[in-house]
Design a protein around this motif. Structure first.
Motif, PDB file in Angstrom:
ATOM      1  N   ASN A 175       0.828  -1.219   0.000  1.00 17.35           N
ATOM      2  CA  ASN A 175       0.000   0.000   0.000  1.00 17.35           C
ATOM      3  C   ASN A 175       0.857   1.261   0.000  1.00 17.35           C
ATOM      4  OD1 ASN A 175       0.990  -0.229   2.645  1.00 17.35           O
ATOM      5  ND2 ASN A 175      -0.915   0.467   3.603  1.00 17.35           N
ATOM      6  N   GLN A 176       2.144   1.121  -0.206  1.00 17.78           N
ATOM      7  CA  GLN A 176       3.032   2.292  -0.256  1.00 17.78           C
ATOM      8  C   GLN A 176       2.608   3.219  -1.395  1.00 17.78           C
ATOM      9  OE1 GLN A 176       7.179   0.307   1.412  1.00 17.78           O
ATOM     10  NE2 GLN A 176       6.869   0.427  -0.778  1.00 17.78           N
ATOM     11  N   HIS A 177       2.765   4.526  -1.172  1.00 17.29           N
ATOM     12  CA  HIS A 177       2.540   5.550  -2.204  1.00 17.29           C
ATOM     13  C   HIS A 177       1.103   5.568  -2.717  1.00 17.29           C
ATOM     14  CE1 HIS A 177       6.830   5.530  -1.887  1.00 17.29           C
ATOM     15  NE2 HIS A 177       6.892   4.291  -2.356  1.00 17.29           N
ATOM     16  N   THR A 178       0.151   5.301  -1.815  1.00 18.07           N
ATOM     17  CA  THR A 178      -1.268   5.293  -2.197  1.00 18.07           C
ATOM     18  C   THR A 178      -2.095   6.328  -1.443  1.00 18.07           C
ATOM     19  OG1 THR A 178      -1.871   3.648  -0.519  1.00 18.07           O
ATOM     20  CG2 THR A 178      -1.160   2.803  -2.679  1.00 18.07           C
ATOM     21  N   ASP A 179      -1.511   7.007  -0.460  1.00 15.63           N
ATOM     22  CA  ASP A 179      -2.254   7.927   0.420  1.00 15.63           C
ATOM     23  C   ASP A 179      -3.320   7.198   1.229  1.00 15.63           C
ATOM     24  OD1 ASP A 179      -0.880  10.267   0.071  1.00 15.63           O
ATOM     25  OD2 ASP A 179      -2.345  11.234  -1.239  1.00 15.63           O
TER      26      ASP A 179
END
Length: 416
Positions: free
Chosen positions: A246-250
């Motif tokens: 879920n990195q870089h998904t806000d």
């Protein structure tokens, strides 16, 4: 359909280890014993403002069919968590969770709570009992909190990260990655890979004594294989693994209508009006106040955000913006990015005399006078004048790669 899930968290410390490396080691043992997982292993980042967290505050999880050797899988997981976790560190409290069944709505709610706010060990234990999960606590066992979340977290938006691991003899030493090869990789794979370099700063290279040599982030696992072939490591890579994440998904960002709705140790996007001119204090941190009808909050661009502070400095009182970020220890809003909604492009100034000279105040309630020609006017009202602004209405501005959090969604992934 029922599956068997494994969650692991809180095995590393500031001095070494990495839960992803432990996961990769477990997966290697799985393969040697004919155990196959479904899809990629998952790396789930949790609340970046949690008071007790691991270095990257992320748990890992795997999903297996029930026709696999589940008992052997559990045995392998517990063996490696026992052997590789950094037990000497007071703040390392590993937790392992085994769960058989479907991911329920209440489990999804739990995952979002772990990303949005704070969950205690006791809460996690009660929840595990409620859903019928098997937990294994090492020391205090705080890792069960993130382990349940890593199993339960839905991934509608997701990215991938390729992590390459060093030879153990190199732990704690300077990393050696060919800079020009990273530049070439970035040039040939961007924007499908992103956050690779920032000037001379190699963003794929950790700055901690962990087992990771580099990590490349991408929207596609296939592109990561291309990137792997381009990057030249000037030291031995002993293992590697691609994680779905879920990195870089806000995912950590909650949308609220009012400033007063925000709480400490959580992350938000909120609209407001700039109250004062941003100012720098000792240490290089920049602050200003943002307000709406419900209240106000101090917002900050801290020193590690470097030139982002120069962008923040261009804000002025009356600008309407939407800020993204989180509220930390000092109850200050840490800005990750902001969008300009409406710039205040007028300023009130003394009127200009007919002779072309700007007039000065003639004293309280006495109007204005011109020092050049002596003309006076009785009105004490200043006049609005348009000013040039270098910020742009509607535009987003973000912190540099070197200061960006794992979960923050870069503008390149927002198609901006």
């Amino acid at each position: 359909m029922d599956y068997f899930y494994i969650g692991i968290d809180d095995t590393d410390s500031p001095d070494g280890m990495c839960t992803t490396f432990l996961a990769s080691t477990i997966l290697n043992e799985f393969r040697e014993n004919g155990i196959q997982i479904i899809d990629f292993p998952r790396l789930i980042r949790l609340n970046p403002f949690a008071r007790f967290k691991t270095r990257g505050n992320g748990g890992v999880s795997f999903k297996l069919d029930l026709n696999q050797n589940i008992d052997l899988a559990k045995e392998i997981v517990l063996k490696y968590v026992s052997e590789l976790s950094m037990f000497d560190c007071d703040n390392t409290n590993p937790g392992v969770v085994f769960y058989k069944g479907e991911i329920t709505d209440e489990m999804v709610d739990y995952a979002f709570k772990a990303i949005y706010s704070i969950i205690s060990i006791e809460e996690a234990e009660l929840f595990a009992s409620k859903i019928g999960a098997e937990i294994h606590k090492f020391k205090k066992g705080r890792g069960i909190i993130g382990s349940i979340a890593a199993i339960s977290c839905p991934l509608e938006d997701f990215t991938y990260e390729l992590l390459a691991y060093r030879d153990p003899s190199r732990y704690g030493t300077e990393r050696h990655i060919d800079y020009d090869s990273v530049v070439k990789m970035d040039r040939e794979t961007f924007p499908e890979t992103f956050e690779n370099i920032d000037g001379k700063y190699l963003a794929i290279e950790p700055k901690t004594p962990c087992p990771v040599l580099y990590g490349i982030r991408s929207n596609s696992p296939e592109v990561l294989e291309t990137a792997r072939e381009i990057v030249i490591p000037n030291e031995t890579i002993v293992d590697s693994c691609i994680f779905k994440t879920n990195q870089h998904t806000d995912m950590h960002i909650q949308e609220v209508d009012k400033i007063s709705d925000m709480r400490q140790y959580s992350c938000y996007k909120v609209k407001g009006t700039v109250k004062d001119t941003p100012h720098i204090i000792e240490g290089g941190h920049m602050f200003f106040s943002l307000y709406d009808e419900s209240g106000e909050i101090e917002a900050a661009a801290y020193e590690p955000t470097k030139d982002f502070r120069k962008t923040v400095e261009k804000l002025r009182a009356g600008d309407k913006i939407e800020i993204y970020g989180g509220i930390g220890e000092q109850n200050t809003f840490n800005i990750e990015k902001f969008q300009v909604l409406h710039l205040n492009d007028t300023v009130l100034r003394n009127p200009i005399c007919e002779c072309g000279k700007r007039m000065t105040s003639a004293g309280k309630q006495k109007g204005f006078k011109c020092k050049r020609c002596g003309k006076k006017i009785e009105s004490s009202e200043k006049v609005p004048e348009k000013i040039e602004r270098t910020l742009e209405n509607g535009k987003f501005y973000e912190t540099p790669v070197s200061a960006r959090r794992h979960l923050a969604k870069p503008l390149i992934r927002m198609k901006l």
